[in-house]
Write an enzyme that holds these catalytic residues in place. Structure first.
Site, PDB file in Angstrom:
ATOM      1  N   HIS A 265      25.985  44.082  96.246  1.00  0.00           N
ATOM      2  CA  HIS A 265      27.197  44.902  96.425  1.00  0.00           C
ATOM      3  C   HIS A 265      28.165  44.210  97.396  1.00  0.00           C
ATOM      4  O   HIS A 265      28.517  44.786  98.429  1.00  0.00           O
ATOM      5  CB  HIS A 265      26.913  46.297  96.996  1.00  0.00           C
ATOM      6  CG  HIS A 265      25.788  47.053  96.371  1.00  0.00           C
ATOM      7  ND1 HIS A 265      25.735  47.350  95.042  1.00  0.00           N
ATOM      8  CD2 HIS A 265      24.657  47.597  96.911  1.00  0.00           C
ATOM      9  CE1 HIS A 265      24.635  48.045  94.799  1.00  0.00           C
ATOM     10  NE2 HIS A 265      23.969  48.192  95.904  1.00  0.00           N
ATOM     11  N   ASP A 316      19.743  48.324  90.282  1.00  0.00           N
ATOM     12  CA  ASP A 316      19.852  49.103  91.513  1.00  0.00           C
ATOM     13  C   ASP A 316      19.209  50.493  91.428  1.00  0.00           C
ATOM     14  O   ASP A 316      17.995  50.601  91.484  1.00  0.00           O
ATOM     15  CB  ASP A 316      21.319  49.173  91.938  1.00  0.00           C
ATOM     16  CG  ASP A 316      21.500  49.731  93.344  1.00  0.00           C
ATOM     17  OD1 ASP A 316      20.503  50.141  93.951  1.00  0.00           O
ATOM     18  OD2 ASP A 316      22.636  49.764  93.852  1.00  0.00           O
TER      19      ASP A 316
HETATM   20  C1  NGQ Z   1      19.467  51.977  98.961  1.00  0.00           C
HETATM   21  N1  NGQ Z   1      21.460  52.127  97.647  1.00  0.00           N
HETATM   22  O1  NGQ Z   1      18.972  51.255  99.831  1.00  0.00           O
HETATM   23  O2  NGQ Z   1      18.805  52.553  98.110  1.00  0.00           O
HETATM   24  C2  NGQ Z   1      20.944  52.159  98.966  1.00  0.00           C
HETATM   25  C3  NGQ Z   1      21.308  53.458  99.637  1.00  0.00           C
HETATM   26  C4  NGQ Z   1      21.893  52.817 101.967  1.00  0.00           C
HETATM   27  C5  NGQ Z   1      22.643  51.567  97.419  1.00  0.00           C
HETATM   28  N2  NGQ Z   1      23.234  51.021  98.439  1.00  0.00           N
HETATM   29  C6  NGQ Z   1      20.918  53.509 101.050  1.00  0.00           C
HETATM   30  N3  NGQ Z   1      23.194  51.594  96.246  1.00  0.00           N
HETATM   31  O3  NGQ Z   1      22.614  51.913 101.545  1.00  0.00           O
HETATM   32  O4  NGQ Z   1      21.901  53.162 103.124  1.00  0.00           O
HETATM   33 ZN    ZN Z   2      20.336  48.685  96.819  1.00  0.00          ZN
END
Ligand code: NGQ
Ligand code: ZN
Length: 448
Positions: A265, A316
Site C-alpha cells: 500500500h 490483502d
Molecule cells: C492489517 N490491513 O494489518 O490487517 C491492516 C489493518 C492496520 C490493511 N492495512 C491494520 N489493509 O493497518 O493497522
Molecule cells: Zn496488510
C-alpha cells in the site's frame, strides 16, 4: 511428467508448441517448437503461476461481514475495529480452516505462492502460546493442505500509533517486545516446508518506531522485508507530524530500502516519492481490490511504471480472491483517475494484460524471495487457461492475457500445478470439499 502447451509464456515471451519436463517439484527442461510425445499431457495455454505478495488469510473469514454501515463516517479505521473484533474469536483451528479456503481460492485464481503477513501471534487473551509459532503453524498447515507455496512474513507490532503509543487492547494478540519477537521469528522458521521462505514484516511506521526498525532489520538477512507504507492520508499526515517526512519519503531516506523490500500500500505518494520509489528497486505491493474496499485511495501507477518501478499484487483482506481481478482493478483505477484508456500499456507493451502480468510476475517473485516462471530450475508452478471459455475464442498470445484479465468472469483457469503437483482441475481445488466443510464449521463456531 511432461506437459505440452500449444503456446506458453516463457521468460523471454510467448513460444509455440512448448514441451515442459517436470522432475519432482521442479521444471527440468523447456523446449519450444516441438511435437508432443504420446504420453504428454496436452493443454492449449501455459502460464507461470503468480505470486500473491500480501495476504492476511484470516480476514477471508470476515469477507462480506463489514459491508453494513456502523456509523455515517465509516472508513478504514472503523473497518479495523470490526476486524479486531472478528480476530478476537479465532483459535488456531479456525485460523487454519479459514486460511485453507483463502489459499485454495488463490490457487484456483492463478496464485501459486503467497506472502502471508502474519501478526495474529498470541492467544485471545494476548498471551504467547506455549509453542510460540502455534498460529504460524496453522498457516503452514493450510499451505500444506492446499499445496500453495508460502513466504511467511512474521510481523513485529508494538504500538497503536506514531510516537510509540501503547498498543490498544484490540491489538493484544499482535504485540511483542524485541526479544520476544526474535524468539518468535526463530520458531516460525521451524514450521516451514522445503521451498518455503521467511521474511521480516515490521507492520508499519505506525506500529514500529525507528529505533525498533533498526534493531529488527538484521533479522531479515538477505530475505524479504515487507512493511505497510502509506495506505491512508491520515497516516501520511501523522507521519509528517511525528517523523518530519511522509512514510515512503522517510523510509527511502532512513532505511536501506532496496530490491529485497516490498512497500505494501504505497498508495499515497508525492510525484517525488513516486520517482524515488521507482528508482529504489523495491516492489510496490499493490492490493487494488482491498484498497478499493477500504476506501484507501489510488496509487499513481502510470507515473510509477513509466519510471521503471517494480510492482506486484496482493489479495490483502481476501475480500475477493482473484489474481486477474487485481490487475484489472489496477488499470481501471487509473482509467477513472485520468479518464483515459489502456493507461498501463506502453510502447514496448501495447497489451495492458501482458504488461501487468509480466510486471506482477517479476515483482511477485522478488518480493517473495522465489523464482517464478516456466524455466528450468524453477518450481513447477504452472497454470493453464480454460480456452474453451467463450472469452478466449480466436485469442492467442497477449490477447489471451487481455481476455483473461478483462473479460473472463473468473472462470478462466483450468488446471494448476504447484511444485509439480496438480492441485486444481476444471478450476476447482482438489481438496475443496473438505476445505469448505472445515471453513463452514469454523465460521459457524466463530459467529454463532
Ligand atoms: C492489517 N490491513 O494489518 O490487517 C491492516 C489493518 C492496520 C490493511 N492495512 C491494520 N489493509 O493497518 O493497522
Ligand atoms: Zn496488510
Amino acid at each position: 511428467m511432461i506437459l505440452w502447451f500449444g503456446e506458453a509464456l516463457l521468460p523471454d515471451g510467448w513460444a509455440n508448441r512448448v514441451r515442459v519436463t517436470v522432475s519432482g517439484d521442479r521444471i527440468a527442461e523447456v523446449v519450444s517448437d516441438c511435437e508432443p510425445g504420446s504420453t504428454d499431457e496436452r493443454h492449449a495455454v501455459g502460464l507461470p503461476g503468480m505470486g500473491n505478495v500480501h495476504s492476511h488469510a484470516f480476514q477471508r473469514g470476515m469477507a462480506g461481514l463489514s459491508e453494513q454501515r456502523g456509523a455515517p463516517d465509516d472508513d478504514f479505521w472503523s473497518w479495523r475495529e470490526v476486524m479486531y473484533r472478528f480476530l478476537d474469536r479465532l483459535d488456531p483451528t479456525a485460523i487454519e480452516a479459514i486460511a485453507a479456503l483463502a489459499f485454495a481460492e488463490m490457487l484456483e485464481s492463478g496464485y501459486t505462492h503467497v506472502g502471508e503477513f502474519h501478526y495474529l501471534h498470541h492467544d485471545p487473551a494476548g498471551h504467547p502460546y506455549a509453542a510460540l509459532a502455534t498460529t504460524a503453524q496453522s498457516i503452514a498447515a493450510a499451505a500444506q493442505t492446499t499445496g500453495i507455496g508460502l513466504t511467511l512474513l512474521p510481523v513485529f507490532y508494538a504500538h497503536a500509533d506514531f510516537g510509540g503509543m501503547p498498543a490498544k487492547p484490540g491489538q493484544r494478540r499482535f504485540v511483542c517486545d524485541l526479544d520476544g519477537f526474535a524468539r518468535l521469528y526463530e520458531s516460525c522458521r521451524t514450521v516451514l516446508r522445503p521451498g518455503d521462505r521467511i521474511g521480516l514484516a515490521p507492520h508499519s511506521l505506525r506500529a514500529v518506531t525507528p529505533d525498533e526498525l533498526a534493531v529488527l532489520l538484521p533479522l531479515a538477512g538477505e530475505g524479504p522485508v515487507h512493511i505497510h507504507a502509506a495506505e491512508q492520508t491520515k497516516e501520511v499526515d501523522d507521519c509528517v507530524a511525528a517523523l518530519g517526512a511522509r512514510p515512503v519519503e522517510w523510509l527511502l531516506a532512513n532505511a536501506p530500502v532496496n530490491e529485497h523490500w516490498c512497500l505494501v500500500h504505497a498508495t499515497h505518494l508525492s510525484p517525488t516519492e513516486t520517482d524515488a520509489l521507482a528508482a529504489s528497486g523495491a516492489v510496490a505491493g499493490l492490493c487494488p481490490m482491498t484498497e478499493a474496499n477500504l476506501g484507501d485511495g489510488n496509487f499513481p501507477a502510470v507515473r510509477y511504471l513509466a519510471g521503471g518501478g517494480r510492482m506486484a499484487t496482493g489479495t490483502d483482506s481476501n475480500i475477493l480472491v482473484d489474481a486477474a481481478a487485481e490487475l484489472r482493478h489496477l488499470e481501471y483505477s487509473q482509467r477513472l483517475l485520468h479518464r483515459g484508456r489502456n493507461l498501463l500499456a506502453s510502447d514496448d507493451y501495447p497489451s495492458v494484460g501482458r504488461r501487468l502480468f509480466d510486471a506482477a510476475l517479476d515483482g511477485g517473485a522478488r518480493a517473495l524471495g522465489v523464482d517464478l516462471g516456466i524455466a528450468p530450475g524453477c518450481s513447477a508452478d504452472i497454470i493453464t487457461l480454460a480456452t474453451q471459455h467463450p472469452s478466449f475464442a480466436a485469442a492467442s498470445g497477449d490477447g489471451v492475457l487481455d481476455r483473461w484479465i478483462f473479460s473472463s468472469r473468473g472462470q478462466a483457469i483450468d488446471a494448476v500445478w504447484r511444485s509439480g503437483r496438480r492441485v486444481v482441475s476444471n478450476g476447482r481445488h482438489h481438496a475443496r470439499e473438505a476445505i469448505e466443510r472445515s471453513y463452514r464449521a469454523a465460521i459457524i463456531a466463530v459467529l454463532g
